[in-house]
Motif scaffolding. Structure first.
Motif, PDB file in Angstrom:
ATOM      1  N   ALA A 176       1.103   8.787  12.480  1.00 20.65           N
ATOM      2  CA  ALA A 176       0.369   7.880  11.685  1.00 20.65           C
ATOM      3  C   ALA A 176      -0.600   8.346  10.531  1.00 20.65           C
ATOM      4  O   ALA A 176      -0.660   7.544   9.795  1.00 20.65           O
ATOM      5  N   MET A 177      -1.177   9.460  10.875  1.00 18.45           N
ATOM      6  CA  MET A 177      -2.053   9.924   9.875  1.00 18.45           C
ATOM      7  C   MET A 177      -1.124  10.253   8.570  1.00 18.45           C
ATOM      8  O   MET A 177      -1.503   9.979   7.437  1.00 18.45           O
ATOM      9  N   ASP A 179       1.588   8.610   7.947  1.00 16.24           N
ATOM     10  CA  ASP A 179       1.961   7.434   7.341  1.00 16.24           C
ATOM     11  C   ASP A 179       0.986   6.771   6.632  1.00 16.24           C
ATOM     12  O   ASP A 179       1.077   5.543   6.091  1.00 16.24           O
ATOM     13  N   GLY A 180      -0.428   7.344   6.698  1.00 15.24           N
ATOM     14  CA  GLY A 180      -1.387   6.938   5.768  1.00 15.24           C
ATOM     15  C   GLY A 180      -2.639   6.433   6.520  1.00 15.24           C
ATOM     16  O   GLY A 180      -3.381   5.580   5.999  1.00 15.24           O
ATOM     17  N   CYS A 181      -2.734   6.668   7.751  1.00 16.49           N
ATOM     18  CA  CYS A 181      -3.765   6.006   8.599  1.00 16.49           C
ATOM     19  C   CYS A 181      -4.834   7.188   8.662  1.00 16.49           C
ATOM     20  O   CYS A 181      -4.761   8.516   8.526  1.00 16.49           O
ATOM     21  N   GLN A 185      -7.765   4.519  12.146  1.00 23.85           N
ATOM     22  CA  GLN A 185      -6.736   3.546  12.011  1.00 23.85           C
ATOM     23  C   GLN A 185      -5.601   4.073  12.965  1.00 23.85           C
ATOM     24  O   GLN A 185      -5.157   3.114  13.710  1.00 23.85           O
ATOM     25  N   LYS A 189      -4.033   1.393  15.576  1.00 24.76           N
ATOM     26  CA  LYS A 189      -2.794   0.894  15.475  1.00 24.76           C
ATOM     27  C   LYS A 189      -1.768   1.403  16.616  1.00 24.76           C
ATOM     28  O   LYS A 189      -0.795   0.953  16.558  1.00 24.76           O
ATOM     29  N   VAL A 190      -2.060   2.631  16.985  1.00 21.63           N
ATOM     30  CA  VAL A 190      -1.059   3.273  17.558  1.00 21.63           C
ATOM     31  C   VAL A 190      -1.566   3.726  19.015  1.00 21.63           C
ATOM     32  O   VAL A 190      -0.726   3.289  20.073  1.00 21.63           O
TER      33      VAL A 190
ATOM     34  N   PRO B  72      -4.697  14.088   5.269  1.00 23.48           N
ATOM     35  CA  PRO B  72      -3.009  13.902   5.111  1.00 23.48           C
ATOM     36  C   PRO B  72      -2.961  12.717   4.162  1.00 23.48           C
ATOM     37  O   PRO B  72      -1.749  12.816   3.384  1.00 23.48           O
ATOM     38  N   ARG B  73      -3.351  11.520   4.479  1.00 27.23           N
ATOM     39  CA  ARG B  73      -3.066  10.401   4.029  1.00 27.23           C
ATOM     40  C   ARG B  73      -2.971  10.405   2.245  1.00 27.23           C
ATOM     41  O   ARG B  73      -2.571   9.592   1.943  1.00 27.23           O
ATOM     42  N   TYR B  87       6.843   5.060  16.868  1.00 27.75           N
ATOM     43  CA  TYR B  87       5.738   4.498  17.529  1.00 27.75           C
ATOM     44  C   TYR B  87       6.567   3.743  18.505  1.00 27.75           C
ATOM     45  O   TYR B  87       7.163   2.764  18.156  1.00 27.75           O
ATOM     46  N   HIS B  89       6.117   1.159  20.592  1.00 33.46           N
ATOM     47  CA  HIS B  89       5.512  -0.109  20.718  1.00 33.46           C
ATOM     48  C   HIS B  89       5.953  -1.151  19.528  1.00 33.46           C
ATOM     49  O   HIS B  89       5.808  -2.261  19.365  1.00 33.46           O
ATOM     50  N   MET B  90       6.662  -0.523  18.453  1.00 37.50           N
ATOM     51  CA  MET B  90       7.003  -0.909  17.269  1.00 37.50           C
ATOM     52  C   MET B  90       8.422  -1.079  17.198  1.00 37.50           C
ATOM     53  O   MET B  90       8.889  -0.006  17.515  1.00 37.50           O
ATOM     54  N   PHE B  98       5.765   1.006   8.581  1.00 42.37           N
ATOM     55  CA  PHE B  98       4.305   1.254   8.941  1.00 42.37           C
ATOM     56  C   PHE B  98       3.578   1.762   7.868  1.00 42.37           C
ATOM     57  O   PHE B  98       2.315   1.203   7.737  1.00 42.37           O
ATOM     58  N   SER B  99       4.104   2.871   7.127  1.00 42.75           N
ATOM     59  CA  SER B  99       3.255   3.194   6.045  1.00 42.75           C
ATOM     60  C   SER B  99       2.791   2.285   5.008  1.00 42.75           C
ATOM     61  O   SER B  99       1.754   2.067   4.311  1.00 42.75           O
ATOM     62  N   ILE B 102       0.240   0.157   6.493  1.00 40.60           N
ATOM     63  CA  ILE B 102      -1.195   0.261   6.192  1.00 40.60           C
ATOM     64  C   ILE B 102      -1.680   0.565   5.006  1.00 40.60           C
ATOM     65  O   ILE B 102      -2.794   0.043   4.496  1.00 40.60           O
ATOM     66  N   ARG B 103      -0.576   0.450   3.717  1.00 40.43           N
ATOM     67  CA  ARG B 103      -1.274   0.427   2.324  1.00 40.43           C
ATOM     68  C   ARG B 103      -1.303  -1.074   2.193  1.00 40.43           C
ATOM     69  O   ARG B 103      -1.440  -1.286   0.957  1.00 40.43           O
ATOM     70  N   ARG B 150       8.910   6.027   1.967  1.00 39.20           N
ATOM     71  CA  ARG B 150       7.446   6.225   1.174  1.00 39.20           C
ATOM     72  C   ARG B 150       7.635   6.959  -0.287  1.00 39.20           C
ATOM     73  O   ARG B 150       6.879   6.699  -0.880  1.00 39.20           O
TER      74      ARG B 150
END
Ligand SMILES: Nc1ncnc2c1ncn2[C@@H]1O[C@H](COP(=O)(O)OP(=O)(O)OP(=O)(O)O)[C@@H](O)[C@H]1O
Ligand SMILES: [Mg+2]
Lengths: 280, 355
Positions: A176-177, A179-181, A185, A189-190, B72-73, B87, B89-90, B98-99, B102-103, B150
């Motif tokens: 998730a991080m 991916d931009g979180c 976040q 979200k996760v 990282p982001r 993930y 649950h998705m 997802f990326s 988030i953006r 991405r």
């Protein structure tokens, strides 16, 4: 194949007999509660051990609801239990996450201290707690119960939450991080959606514990309008008699929220929400 | 696309140093493969590039800019995890998008990009499934889709194929090679698998015990390994390495057999001789450099593996192309292709021949 799998009939019968015995053993008191609640007062003693009363009435229920303070007790209990469950879960989730994910100084000591708090018999600390609450001017308030229940349940709830967080792969947060979180976040979200079973279990655990707690409620509350349900139940015991029918009717009604609460959270308790996250 | 540079990077956990003196320059669009035995620090190095693991010392630069402390982001790097890390649950579409979610990319744009990526990876019919309803190969594809969608500066792969079966691995390997060609993005790829390393890499980085052993193209590592570790790590089957004593003109093995090695000025310092199984010829008994007895013979159709007991040396392996009619127990002569032989000094470093 099927011949090997098929159990001997006596085994099957034995298994169900054992299950039935256990169920009867566990549920019989509940049945008796319900039975007495619907038995007219006049028959309670004369038909004492009959499995089913010859006459059935709902009078006890209407009396309890409309002519006693039961509804007030009920509301107080609801406030206290929901409050304690909410705050405990909130703190336990935060602490459990930290224990599960971070390395920090004093972690072991804090865990050890939390275990130690679970070792004291409650009786030992009732007096000091009473003193503290009195000094704070919180006697006879629901706040005092919420605070005390929250404090007492946090250690166990924290361990419970930690084990749920341990079960969520760290890779998911890392992903998730990437991916931009931000960390927060990623958490929201996760991790959070995946922790719902854990949150549900913790809420349920604390709710039921608080719902039926008597000792502190008895100590800290003496005014009628702040009494919780377990204390209120005792008011059915008067100097000269015990109002069995009404007491049992109140008990039956008190079971309802617990049951509803578990029906509500049980879908979050269903395990396997994280399956498919990792590996093939 | 990015030019990535590591300058004297090290990683310590407490006082345990798991990576040291890492100097590496990765060109824009290059495909770098990290190999090494388990626990040598490959994942750790990759995670430091990703920003998931702090760098203990040294500098990490992307396009000349120091990025050590960038989150990282903000590095614009995508990573495919060994565990896939979907993930749970998705559904597939949301996992891949997802990326962008988030953006805060508008839904319509997100949808079309997801559809496009799903198309590329053959996932179009699966976009509304949850990860638990996918096979391993499909999960792997979703994980790749999440990364390519991405369009990042660089891709990191941590053993992305190790949970797949052999056939699927070959297929996905080709897909990754194609992906690299079409995206021409910088890629860093960790693997245990020789074939993956040799086929995918522009350059391979061999790590051992937290040190870089050698950096070079697959052919360079195969033909000119810097030391015994690289020599034995790269190439399959493994290189034969036998103890020898160096003389002025060649080496002598345990029983005094001499093997002449011309054009090797440092031969007198040699302590070990390395020969790859495919660089030994089988000749008539009594001729050649060594005499041996065939122990086990494996006929693979395209190749023949012969495990031999060499007089005065011990067991070695010979691999020959095609079907060689050798039987177990047969006496053989072996000739070493001296132009392909390697010599190692006492500390294991390779003694280079001139020219
Ligand atoms: N949190 C940690 N604390 C201490 N040591 C660690 C920690 N994480 C990793 N290590 C050590 O760092 C070294 C490198 O680990 P790493 O995961 O990078 O190895 P690897 O090359 O990826 O191995 P594998 O091929 O098995 O995945 C290992 O020896 C490991 O024990
Ligand atoms: Mg690893």
């Amino acid at each position: 194949m099927s011949a090997v799998k098929k159990r001997h009939p006596t085994f099957v019968v034995g298994k169900y007999a054992a299950l039935a015995f256990y169920l009867i053993f566990a549920l019989f008191p509940l049945y008796w509660l319900l039975k007495i609640a619907i038995t007219p007062d006049a028959l309670i003693y004369s038909e004492g051990t009959r499995l089913f009363p010859s006459e059935v009435t709902l009078l006890n229920f209407t009396t309890v609801v409309f002519q006693t303070d039961f509804l007030a007790y009920f509301r107080n209990s609801l406030v206290v239990s929901l409050g304690a469950a909410f705050f405990t879960t909130l703190f336990a989730a935060g602490a459990g996450y930290a224990f599960s994910r971070f390395v920090f100084k004093g972690k072991r000591i804090i865990i050890a201290l939390m275990l130690v708090t679970q070792m004291f018999p409650l009786l030992m600390i009732i007096a000091p707690i009473y003193k503290i609450v009195a000094e704070l001017g919180l006697l006879n308030s629901l706040t005092s119960l919420i605070v005390v229940y929250t404090a007492f349940n946090i250690p166990f709830a924290t361990f419970l939450m930690q084990s749920f967080f341990d079960g969520i792969p760290k890779d998911l947060e890392d992903a998730a991080m990437m991916d931009g979180c931000s960390r927060f976040q990623a958490l929201r979200k996760v991790v959070f959606p995946l922790t719902l079973p854990g949150l549900g279990a913790t809420l349920g655990f604390v709710f039921t514990a608080a719902w039926s707690e008597l000792l502190f409620a008895l100590m800290l509350i003496s005014k009628n309008d702040a009494m919780t349900f377990p204390v209120g139940l005792l008011t059915f015991v008067s100097k000269f008699s015990v109002d069995w029918g009404q007491m049992m009717a109140a008990g039956v009604l008190a079971l309802i929220p617990s049951c509803l609460f578990f029906i509500f959270i049980q879908r979050y308790l269903v395990q396997g929400l994280t399956s498919g996250a990792v590996k093939g | 696309m990015a030019h990535i540079e590591l300058r004297d990077v090290a990683k310590r956990y407490g006082n345990v140093e798991v990576l040291r003196n890492i100097d590496l320059e990765i060109q824009d669009g290059e495909f770098i493969v990290l190999v090494g035995p388990s626990g040598c620090g490959k994942s750790t190095l990759l995670r430091m590039v990703a920003g998931l693991e702090p760098i203990s010392s040294g500098d990490f630069l992307i396009d000349g800019e120091r990025m050590n402390d960038v989150r990282p982001r903000d590095r614009d790097i995508a990573m495919v995890f060994q565990s896939y890390a979907l993930y749970p649950h998705m559904d597939v579409a949301r996992n891949m998008g997802f990326s962008m979610e988030i953006r805060k990319v508008p839904v319509a744009a997100r949808k079309s990009k997801v559809a496009q990526a799903a198309e590329t990876l053959g996932l179009t019919n699966l976009t509304d499934r949850l990860p638990k309803a996918l096979s391993g190969g499909q999960r792997q594809r979703v994980a790749m889709g999440r990364a390519i969608i991405r369009d990042p500066q660089a891709f990191l792969f941590d053993e992305p194929l190790s949970n797949l079966d052999a056939a699927l691995r070959v297929e996905m390997r080709l897909e990754i090679a194609r992906l690299h060609q079409s995206l021409s993005a910088t890629m860093i790829y960790v693997t245990h698998d020789q074939v993956e390393a040799l086929t995918l890499a522009d350059r391979i980085v061999v790590l051992n015990g937290g040190d870089i052993q050698q950096v070079g193209s697959p052919l360079e590592l195969y033909e000119r390994p810097a030391n015994k570790f690289v020599a034995q790590f790269i190439g399959s089957p493994t290189m034969n390495v036998v103890p020898v004593a160096g003389t002025k003109t060649g080496v002598t093995a345990g029983n005094g057999t001499e093997i002449l090695l011309p054009d090797q000025p440092l031969v007198s310092q040699a302590k070990e001789l390395g020969v790859r199984p495919e660089h030994i010829d089988v000749v008539d008994n009594g001729t050649g450099d060594l005499s041996a007895v065939a122990d086990v013979v494996e006929h693979l159709g395209s190749d023949t593996n012969i495990y031999v007991n060499v007089e005065g040396i011990g067991s070695m392996m010979v691999r020959k192309h095609g079907n060689i009619p050798v039987k177990s127990g047969e006496q053989l002569g072996l000739r070493i292709q001296t132009e392909n032989a390697h010599l190692f000094a006492k500390d294991g470093t390779a003694l280079r021949r001139v020219a």
